[in-house]
Motif scaffolding. Sequence first.
Motif, PDB file in Angstrom:
ATOM      1  N   CYS A  84       0.838  -1.194   0.000  1.00  0.00           N
ATOM      2  CA  CYS A  84       0.000   0.000   0.000  1.00  0.00           C
ATOM      3  C   CYS A  84       0.880   1.253   0.000  1.00  0.00           C
ATOM      4  O   CYS A  84       1.765   1.390   0.850  1.00  0.00           O
ATOM      5  CB  CYS A  84      -0.907  -0.006   1.226  1.00  0.00           C
ATOM      6  SG  CYS A  84      -1.881   1.503   1.370  1.00  0.00           S
ATOM      7  N   CYS A  87       0.022   3.277   3.557  1.00  0.00           N
ATOM      8  CA  CYS A  87       0.396   2.807   4.891  1.00  0.00           C
ATOM      9  C   CYS A  87       1.440   1.694   4.844  1.00  0.00           C
ATOM     10  O   CYS A  87       1.841   1.176   5.882  1.00  0.00           O
ATOM     11  CB  CYS A  87      -0.843   2.329   5.648  1.00  0.00           C
ATOM     12  SG  CYS A  87      -1.509   0.784   4.994  1.00  0.00           S
ATOM     13  N   CYS A  98      -7.127  -0.872   0.171  1.00  0.00           N
ATOM     14  CA  CYS A  98      -6.201  -1.421   1.156  1.00  0.00           C
ATOM     15  C   CYS A  98      -6.992  -2.004   2.326  1.00  0.00           C
ATOM     16  O   CYS A  98      -7.927  -1.380   2.823  1.00  0.00           O
ATOM     17  CB  CYS A  98      -5.263  -0.325   1.635  1.00  0.00           C
ATOM     18  SG  CYS A  98      -4.187  -0.864   2.990  1.00  0.00           S
ATOM     19  N   CYS A 101      -5.772   0.559   5.564  1.00  0.00           N
ATOM     20  CA  CYS A 101      -6.165   1.972   5.650  1.00  0.00           C
ATOM     21  C   CYS A 101      -7.371   2.286   4.766  1.00  0.00           C
ATOM     22  O   CYS A 101      -7.860   3.414   4.773  1.00  0.00           O
ATOM     23  CB  CYS A 101      -4.986   2.871   5.291  1.00  0.00           C
ATOM     24  SG  CYS A 101      -4.474   2.759   3.560  1.00  0.00           S
TER      25      CYS A 101
HETATM   26 ZN   LIG Z   1      -3.003   1.147   3.242  1.00  0.00          ZN
END
Ligand SMILES: [Zn+2]
Length: 106
Positions: A84, A87, A98, A101
Motif C-alpha cells: 500500500c 500505509c 487497502c 487503511c
Molecule cells: Zn493502506
Amino acid sequence: MQDWIEVFHSDNTLVAQLKARLLEQHGLTPILRNENLAALVGMGGIGLPCRVFVPSIQAEKASKILLRSQGPTLVASIEAPEYCPHCNAPWEVGFALCWKCEQEPY
Ligand SMILES: [Zn+2]
C-alpha cells in the motif's frame, strides 16, 4: 426450420446457465441443452455437462459477447501494488482498497 449453433459448452450446468443469461441480457435467445435434460429436473443439474445454443443468425454476436466475458473479472484486473502506497501494508491481491487503511492504491 431454424438452425441452432452451439456457442458454449461447460461441464458445469451453472456456468452454462450464467453464459445463457449473459446472452439474454444482450437481446439474444439462447437455449440450454443437455442430453439428459429430463433427468436433471429436480436434481439441480449442477455439475453436469451442458451446452448453450443460439439461432445461427445470432452466432457471431454470441461468440463476441462470450469472448468478452472471458478473462479476469473486474476486481482481479485492477493493477494492484505490492505494498500500500499510503500505509505500506502488504497488498491483498484482488482487493480494490487497502485492507488496512481502506484507501485506493493510486
Ligand atoms: Zn493502506
